[in-house]
Design a protein around this motif. Structure first.
Motif, PDB file in Angstrom:
ATOM      1  N   TYR A 175      37.830  48.579 -20.141  1.00  0.00           N
ATOM      2  CA  TYR A 175      37.389  47.635 -19.123  1.00  0.00           C
ATOM      3  C   TYR A 175      38.481  46.627 -18.805  1.00  0.00           C
ATOM      4  N   ASN A 210      32.188  46.848 -13.037  1.00  0.00           N
ATOM      5  CA  ASN A 210      33.295  46.941 -13.981  1.00  0.00           C
ATOM      6  C   ASN A 210      34.494  47.681 -13.393  1.00  0.00           C
ATOM      7  N   ARG A 211      35.670  47.105 -13.579  1.00  0.00           N
ATOM      8  CA  ARG A 211      36.925  47.768 -13.245  1.00  0.00           C
ATOM      9  C   ARG A 211      37.628  48.175 -14.541  1.00  0.00           C
ATOM     10  N   ASP A 212      38.489  49.171 -14.438  1.00  0.00           N
ATOM     11  CA  ASP A 212      39.248  49.586 -15.618  1.00  0.00           C
ATOM     12  C   ASP A 212      40.587  48.868 -15.671  1.00  0.00           C
ATOM     13  N   GLY A 215      42.457  48.579 -12.460  1.00  0.00           N
ATOM     14  CA  GLY A 215      41.846  47.882 -11.341  1.00  0.00           C
ATOM     15  C   GLY A 215      40.863  48.709 -10.537  1.00  0.00           C
ATOM     16  N   ARG A 216      40.542  49.916 -10.983  1.00  0.00           N
ATOM     17  CA  ARG A 216      39.607  50.786 -10.266  1.00  0.00           C
ATOM     18  C   ARG A 216      38.164  50.448 -10.651  1.00  0.00           C
ATOM     19  N   ILE A 217      37.261  50.412  -9.679  1.00  0.00           N
ATOM     20  CA  ILE A 217      35.840  50.232  -9.989  1.00  0.00           C
ATOM     21  C   ILE A 217      35.325  51.542 -10.588  1.00  0.00           C
TER      22      ILE A 217
END
Length: 238
Positions: A175, A210-212, A215-217
């Motif tokens: 996360y 949540n993004r990883d 920065g990806r959702i």
């Protein structure tokens, strides 16, 4: 009679609250049956239920369908700024967590979920519905919506475990940035049934997007907490 009923409600509330505060009715203990309490306070079931309803609104007691009334356990602290997950958060506070998977499937994403996860129209998502307990008591119903592009085959894993740990160990995903939205709400029918309370019972809805680490959702969670199960506590550093 109109003047006596409110006074009786106040007397019952004060008496039960004093018993709870002094530990004579310990956390998690079952209250006597409504008939017995009505006889004890020499009042009607209607007046008694009004008093119990007020205590429930204060988070002092709670009712489970077909089981009766209980003294509410101590709330767990919930700090959105701390990177943790349900099992770790609860265990760190000396309590016992447990998770039950209610359903897990690939399904068409609703328009709302498409928008939240920034997916095109008519996309599919993994939906995982879970009920969570603290010290054996049902406190949380949660719907997880996962972008399947990032988690192929995830339905084959043990989904009672922490998704945070599963993402890291099986997919190398951690996360990053998280957005929280919290609003008081009333439990919809499915959430209420999962928590064994009446539909419309008060709850706190926490939506997490949540993004990883890139920065990806990657997913979003819709959490429905019993209103007396947690208190949100945040300390902002200087």
């Amino acid at each position: 009679m109109r003047e006596e009923a409110p006074r009786a409600v106040t007397i019952i509330c004060r008496a039960l609250q004093e018993q709870i505060d002094r530990g004579l009715l310990p956390s998690g203990s079952k209250l006597p049956a409504e008939r017995r309490l009505s006889e004890l306070f020499d009042t009607t079931r209607i007046t008694l239920r009004e008093a119990l309803g007020q205590l429930e609104a204060q988070g002092l007691v709670y009712r489970e369908e077909r089981r009766g009334w209980f003294v509410s356990p101590t709330r767990v602290a919930y700090n959105p700024l701390v990177r943790t997950h349900f099992h770790a958060m609860v265990a760190e506070q000396g309590r016992v967590p447990a998770t039950e998977v209610l359903s897990a499937r690939l399904m068409p994403a609703s328009a709302q979920i498409c928008q939240v996860l920034e997916l095109p129209a008519l996309s599919s998502v993994y939906q995982v519905c879970r009920a969570r307990r603290i010290d054996g008591r049902l406190v949380l119903y949660v719907e997880h919506y996962l972008n399947p592009a990032y988690f192929p085959g995830i339905l084959d894993f043990d989904l009672t475990r922490s998704l945070t740990d599963l993402y890291a160990s099986e997919y190398g995903i951690h996360y990053g940035r998280v957005r929280f939205d919290m609003v008081p709400t009333a439990l919809h029918a499915e959430a209420a049934a999962s928590l064994k309370v009446a539909p419309g019972s008060p709850a706190l809805r926490i939506t997490r997007v949540n993004r990883d680490q890139h920065g990806r959702i990657i997913d979003c969670d819709l959490e429905f907490w019993r209103h007396d199960a947690i208190h949100v506590s945040v300390e902002v550093p200087e």
